[in-house]
Design a protein around this motif. Sequence first.
Motif, PDB file in Angstrom:
ATOM      1  N   ILE A 184      37.485  42.653  34.364  1.00  0.00           N
ATOM      2  CA  ILE A 184      36.707  43.758  34.931  1.00  0.00           C
ATOM      3  C   ILE A 184      37.040  45.027  34.175  1.00  0.00           C
ATOM      4  O   ILE A 184      38.214  45.313  33.905  1.00  0.00           O
ATOM      5  N   GLY A 185      36.019  45.792  33.811  1.00  0.00           N
ATOM      6  CA  GLY A 185      36.218  47.028  33.077  1.00  0.00           C
ATOM      7  C   GLY A 185      36.828  48.103  33.958  1.00  0.00           C
ATOM      8  O   GLY A 185      36.694  48.094  35.175  1.00  0.00           O
ATOM      9  N   TRP A 186      37.489  49.076  33.323  1.00  0.00           N
ATOM     10  CA  TRP A 186      38.165  50.102  34.119  1.00  0.00           C
ATOM     11  C   TRP A 186      37.243  51.243  34.495  1.00  0.00           C
ATOM     12  O   TRP A 186      37.431  51.879  35.512  1.00  0.00           O
ATOM     13  N   SER A 187      36.229  51.525  33.711  1.00  0.00           N
ATOM     14  CA  SER A 187      35.383  52.678  34.013  1.00  0.00           C
ATOM     15  C   SER A 187      34.077  52.279  34.693  1.00  0.00           C
ATOM     16  O   SER A 187      33.702  52.858  35.705  1.00  0.00           O
ATOM     17  N   ASP A 188      33.410  51.252  34.160  1.00  0.00           N
ATOM     18  CA  ASP A 188      32.107  50.875  34.715  1.00  0.00           C
ATOM     19  C   ASP A 188      32.174  49.642  35.606  1.00  0.00           C
ATOM     20  O   ASP A 188      31.175  49.226  36.167  1.00  0.00           O
ATOM     21  N   SER A 189      33.379  49.055  35.705  1.00  0.00           N
ATOM     22  CA  SER A 189      33.585  47.867  36.544  1.00  0.00           C
ATOM     23  C   SER A 189      32.682  46.704  36.165  1.00  0.00           C
ATOM     24  O   SER A 189      32.348  45.874  37.010  1.00  0.00           O
ATOM     25  N   ARG A 190      32.294  46.652  34.913  1.00  0.00           N
ATOM     26  CA  ARG A 190      31.556  45.459  34.465  1.00  0.00           C
ATOM     27  C   ARG A 190      32.461  44.250  34.592  1.00  0.00           C
ATOM     28  O   ARG A 190      33.661  44.322  34.371  1.00  0.00           O
ATOM     29  N   THR A 191      31.862  43.117  34.950  1.00  0.00           N
ATOM     30  CA  THR A 191      32.659  41.906  35.140  1.00  0.00           C
ATOM     31  C   THR A 191      32.263  40.834  34.134  1.00  0.00           C
ATOM     32  O   THR A 191      31.116  40.777  33.678  1.00  0.00           O
ATOM     33  N   PHE A 192      33.229  39.995  33.823  1.00  0.00           N
ATOM     34  CA  PHE A 192      33.040  38.897  32.879  1.00  0.00           C
ATOM     35  C   PHE A 192      33.713  37.666  33.469  1.00  0.00           C
ATOM     36  O   PHE A 192      34.791  37.764  34.044  1.00  0.00           O
ATOM     37  N   TYR A 193      33.087  36.515  33.269  1.00  0.00           N
ATOM     38  CA  TYR A 193      33.621  35.276  33.836  1.00  0.00           C
ATOM     39  C   TYR A 193      33.553  34.145  32.823  1.00  0.00           C
ATOM     40  O   TYR A 193      32.620  34.064  32.022  1.00  0.00           O
ATOM     41  N   ALA A 194      34.532  33.261  32.909  1.00  0.00           N
ATOM     42  CA  ALA A 194      34.427  32.007  32.176  1.00  0.00           C
ATOM     43  C   ALA A 194      33.327  31.165  32.805  1.00  0.00           C
ATOM     44  O   ALA A 194      33.092  31.230  34.014  1.00  0.00           O
ATOM     45  N   ASP A 195      32.657  30.381  31.995  1.00  0.00           N
ATOM     46  CA  ASP A 195      31.570  29.545  32.506  1.00  0.00           C
ATOM     47  C   ASP A 195      32.053  28.604  33.605  1.00  0.00           C
ATOM     48  O   ASP A 195      31.314  28.299  34.543  1.00  0.00           O
TER      49      ASP A 195
END
Length: 120
Positions: free
Chosen positions: A49-60
Amino acid sequence: VQLIESGGGLVQAGGSLKLSCVASGLFTRYAMGWFRQANGKEREFVAAIGWSDSRTFYADSVKGRFTISKDNDNDTVYLQMDGLKPADTAVYYCASTTVASTRSNEYDYWGQGTQVTVSS
């Protein structure tokens, strides 16, 4: 920066767990990630998760089942794990970095890990 995970345990397949990682230090300037390492396997990316925009990323492998979130006020990052499978059994680590990444070598600080065991 010090990272301390908690919330691991033993759960049956299909169950849920919520991991927490409390950070001390420059938490609000860091992106956070969760990784896991099963016995005899390499450490693998789970979510970030990003610190400024809280974008999230996940493993498939966990997309749609796990949710990463953070609470800047309490310096805590969470990993909600639903629909757990035996293949999710591993030691789970939280880590911090300047920019959210799926690569473990781009993370600067690591917690000690918490064991998650999913029984069939």
